[in-house]
Design a protein around this motif. Structure first.
Motif, PDB file in Angstrom:
ATOM      1  N   GLY A  42      -5.982  -0.205  10.247  1.00 49.53           N
ATOM      2  CA  GLY A  42      -4.626   0.075  10.721  1.00 49.53           C
ATOM      3  C   GLY A  42      -3.798  -1.191  10.826  1.00 49.53           C
ATOM      4  N   ASP A  43      -4.419  -2.247  11.350  1.00 44.75           N
ATOM      5  CA  ASP A  43      -3.714  -3.530  11.437  1.00 44.75           C
ATOM      6  C   ASP A  43      -3.392  -4.061  10.045  1.00 44.75           C
ATOM      7  N   ALA A  44      -4.325  -3.909   9.127  1.00 40.01           N
ATOM      8  CA  ALA A  44      -4.107  -4.412   7.768  1.00 40.01           C
ATOM      9  C   ALA A  44      -2.960  -3.670   7.084  1.00 40.01           C
ATOM     10  N   ARG A  45      -2.892  -2.358   7.302  1.00 39.82           N
ATOM     11  CA  ARG A  45      -1.776  -1.585   6.716  1.00 39.82           C
ATOM     12  C   ARG A  45      -0.447  -2.074   7.264  1.00 39.82           C
ATOM     13  N   ALA A  46      -0.394  -2.281   8.573  1.00 42.13           N
ATOM     14  CA  ALA A  46       0.850  -2.746   9.188  1.00 42.13           C
ATOM     15  C   ALA A  46       1.244  -4.123   8.659  1.00 42.13           C
ATOM     16  N   ALA A  47       0.250  -5.003   8.526  1.00 45.82           N
ATOM     17  CA  ALA A  47       0.543  -6.354   8.030  1.00 45.82           C
ATOM     18  C   ALA A  47       1.008  -6.314   6.578  1.00 45.82           C
ATOM     19  N   ALA A  48       0.386  -5.466   5.776  1.00 43.84           N
ATOM     20  CA  ALA A  48       0.781  -5.374   4.363  1.00 43.84           C
ATOM     21  C   ALA A  48       2.190  -4.821   4.227  1.00 43.84           C
ATOM     22  N   THR A  49       2.513  -3.826   5.046  1.00 40.64           N
ATOM     23  CA  THR A  49       3.862  -3.258   5.004  1.00 40.64           C
ATOM     24  C   THR A  49       4.896  -4.301   5.414  1.00 40.64           C
ATOM     25  N   HIS A  50       4.587  -5.054   6.461  1.00 44.20           N
ATOM     26  CA  HIS A  50       5.521  -6.102   6.896  1.00 44.20           C
ATOM     27  C   HIS A  50       5.675  -7.171   5.822  1.00 44.20           C
ATOM     28  N   TYR A  51       4.582  -7.526   5.188  1.00 43.30           N
ATOM     29  CA  TYR A  51       4.630  -8.540   4.115  1.00 43.30           C
ATOM     30  C   TYR A  51       5.586  -8.085   3.010  1.00 43.30           C
ATOM     31  N   HIS A  52       5.521  -6.815   2.649  1.00 44.18           N
ATOM     32  CA  HIS A  52       6.435  -6.290   1.631  1.00 44.18           C
ATOM     33  C   HIS A  52       7.862  -6.206   2.146  1.00 44.18           C
ATOM     34  N   ASP A  53       8.033  -5.558   3.295  1.00 44.44           N
ATOM     35  CA  ASP A  53       9.381  -5.238   3.771  1.00 44.44           C
ATOM     36  C   ASP A  53      10.148  -6.473   4.246  1.00 44.44           C
ATOM     37  N   SER A  54       9.447  -7.523   4.631  1.00 50.33           N
ATOM     38  CA  SER A  54      10.118  -8.735   5.109  1.00 50.33           C
ATOM     39  C   SER A  54      10.731  -9.553   3.982  1.00 50.33           C
ATOM     40  N   PRO A  97       6.425   2.469  -4.564  1.00 46.21           N
ATOM     41  CA  PRO A  97       6.736   3.820  -4.064  1.00 46.21           C
ATOM     42  C   PRO A  97       5.487   4.673  -3.813  1.00 46.21           C
ATOM     43  N   VAL A  98       4.496   4.591  -4.694  1.00 46.06           N
ATOM     44  CA  VAL A  98       3.300   5.417  -4.493  1.00 46.06           C
ATOM     45  C   VAL A  98       2.358   4.774  -3.481  1.00 46.06           C
ATOM     46  N   MET A  99       2.307   3.459  -3.452  1.00 46.79           N
ATOM     47  CA  MET A  99       1.484   2.812  -2.419  1.00 46.79           C
ATOM     48  C   MET A  99       1.972   3.213  -1.031  1.00 46.79           C
ATOM     49  N   LYS A 100       3.279   3.203  -0.863  1.00 45.49           N
ATOM     50  CA  LYS A 100       3.853   3.565   0.430  1.00 45.49           C
ATOM     51  C   LYS A 100       3.640   5.048   0.724  1.00 45.49           C
ATOM     52  N   ALA A 101       3.852   5.895  -0.281  1.00 44.52           N
ATOM     53  CA  ALA A 101       3.703   7.340  -0.079  1.00 44.52           C
ATOM     54  C   ALA A 101       2.271   7.702   0.304  1.00 44.52           C
ATOM     55  N   ASP A 102       1.311   7.016  -0.304  1.00 47.91           N
ATOM     56  CA  ASP A 102      -0.107   7.320  -0.042  1.00 47.91           C
ATOM     57  C   ASP A 102      -0.701   6.464   1.068  1.00 47.91           C
ATOM     58  N   ASP A 103       0.145   5.674   1.728  1.00 46.15           N
ATOM     59  CA  ASP A 103      -0.319   4.850   2.848  1.00 46.15           C
ATOM     60  C   ASP A 103      -1.487   3.965   2.433  1.00 46.15           C
ATOM     61  N   PHE A 104      -1.388   3.418   1.225  1.00 46.37           N
ATOM     62  CA  PHE A 104      -2.339   2.470   0.641  1.00 46.37           C
ATOM     63  C   PHE A 104      -3.668   3.107   0.232  1.00 46.37           C
ATOM     64  N   ALA A 105      -3.758   4.419   0.257  1.00 45.93           N
ATOM     65  CA  ALA A 105      -4.951   5.076  -0.291  1.00 45.93           C
ATOM     66  C   ALA A 105      -4.826   5.144  -1.811  1.00 45.93           C
ATOM     67  N   TYR A 106      -5.966   5.263  -2.496  1.00 45.24           N
ATOM     68  CA  TYR A 106      -5.928   5.477  -3.934  1.00 45.24           C
ATOM     69  C   TYR A 106      -6.289   6.931  -4.210  1.00 45.24           C
ATOM     70  N   ILE A 107      -5.303   7.708  -4.617  1.00 43.73           N
ATOM     71  CA  ILE A 107      -5.490   9.123  -4.953  1.00 43.73           C
ATOM     72  C   ILE A 107      -5.279   9.236  -6.451  1.00 43.73           C
ATOM     73  N   ARG A 108      -6.351   9.377  -7.193  1.00 45.71           N
ATOM     74  CA  ARG A 108      -6.257   9.297  -8.651  1.00 45.71           C
ATOM     75  C   ARG A 108      -5.594  10.538  -9.249  1.00 45.71           C
ATOM     76  N   SER A 109      -6.083  11.697  -8.875  1.00 48.63           N
ATOM     77  CA  SER A 109      -5.613  12.935  -9.503  1.00 48.63           C
ATOM     78  C   SER A 109      -4.655  13.673  -8.584  1.00 48.63           C
ATOM     79  N   GLY A 110      -4.120  14.774  -9.084  1.00 44.83           N
ATOM     80  CA  GLY A 110      -3.207  15.577  -8.291  1.00 44.83           C
ATOM     81  C   GLY A 110      -1.762  15.281  -8.636  1.00 44.83           C
ATOM     82  N   ALA A 111      -0.900  16.128  -8.111  1.00 48.79           N
ATOM     83  CA  ALA A 111       0.523  16.039  -8.442  1.00 48.79           C
ATOM     84  C   ALA A 111       1.189  14.880  -7.715  1.00 48.79           C
TER      85      ALA A 111
END
Ligand code: MG
Length: 240
Positions: A42-54, A97-111
C-alpha cells in the motif's frame, strides 16, 4: 479495521505524546509480526502514484533521454550505419492510464472498456493503440534520425500485436523506423534479456553499429550488443 479516533482523540493523544516526550517517557513497544524489511504494498502504491503525479517521473525520464540524445548526437557521425535500439512500453509509450486504472496490478486478459475506471486487460488496452508518447524519447528519436541513425524498436509484446503497436507508435509521433521486433508466439525465454540481446546481435549482423540502447527494465539492456545503455525509471512494475 478502521481506527475510530475522532480529531479530538487524536489531538489528545498527540498532546500526551508531546508531554511524554518532555518527561522522557519512552513510547510503549508495539507487539506484532515483523515484515522482515518487506515493502508495504500500500505504501509503495502511494509512493509510486506521488512520483508520477508530482512530475518527478517526467523530469527523470527527460533527464535520461537527454543524456542518451547527447551521446547519440556525439557518436552518430563517428561510426558506420549507427543505430538506436528502444524498448516500447514505458520507454517510447506510456501505459499510465491502465496502470492507474488497475491500481498497478497486471491483468493480462479481459476487456478494457471502462476507462478511466478499471479493470482493464493489458492485451485489450494495447490493441486500442492509445498509449501516450513519452516526449523525451520522441525528442531523442528525432535528433537521432536527423543525424542518420536508424531506429529499431524491440518489444516484449507479441507478434499478434504488430499492427496495433505500429499504429500506436505512429499516433504518438514516431516515423520512419527501420525495424520493429516483437516476440514470436510460443517462444518464451527465462528472461526478457534472453530474447532481446539476440535480436540486437541480429541488428548488428545486418551491418549496424548500435550506439545506444534505452529501456525501462534492466532486462532491456543486459546481454551486450550496444555501445552504451540508458535505463529509464520505472517503479511501477518489473519484467525480469
Ligand atoms: Mg518497457
Amino acid at each position: 479495521m478502521r481506527l475510530r479516533f475522532g480529531r479530538r482523540s487524536i489531538a489528545a493523544a498527540c498532546l500526551a505524546g508531546l508531554l511524554g516526550g518532555c518527561c522522557g517517557v519512552m513510547p510503549a513497544p508495539v507487539d506484532g509480526a515483523a515484515s522482515k524489511g518487506l515493502v508495504n504494498v500500500g505504501d509503495a502504491r502511494a509512493a509510486a502514484t506521488h512520483y508520477h503525479d508530482s512530475g518527478a517521473y517526467d523530469r527523470d525520464l527527460v533527464r535520461v533521454a537527454d543524456a542518451a540524445r547527447r551521446w547519440v548526437e556525439k557518436r552518430a557521425g563517428q561510426v558506420s550505419h549507427p543505430a538506436l535500439v528502444l524498448d516500447v512500453d514505458e520507454t517510447s509509450l506510456s501505459n499510465w492510464p491502465v496502470m492507474k486504472a488497475d491500481d498497478f496490478a497486471y491483468i493480462r486478459s479481459g476487456a478494457c472498456d471502462s476507462l478511466p475506471a478499471g479493470p482493464c486487460g493489458y492485451l485489450a488496452w494495447e490493441n486500442r493503440a492509445e498509449a501516450v508518447v513519452l516526449p523525451g524519447t520522441l525528442t531523442l528519436v528525432r535528433a537521432a534520425q536527423s543525424r542518420g541513425v536508424a531506429i529499431f524498436f524491440v518489444t516484449g509484446r507479441g507478434e499478434a500485436e504488430r499492427a496495433a503497436t505500429a499504429a500506436n507508435l505512429t499516433h504518438a509521433g514516431y516515423r520512419d523506423w527501420t525495424g520493429l521486433y516483437l516476440r514470436a508466439p510460443g517462444r518464451p525465454t527465462p528472461s526478457a534479456a534472453d530474447y532481446k540481446a539476440p535480436i540486437r546481435a541480429v541488428i548488428e549482423a545486418r551491418g549496424y553499429t548500435i550506439i545506444a540502447n534505452m529501456g525501462d527494465q534492466p532486462s532491456d539492456l543486459a546481454g551486450g550488443h550496444a555501445e552504451r545503455t540508458f535505463l529509464l525509471p520505472n517503479p511501477f512494475y518489473r519484467i525480469n
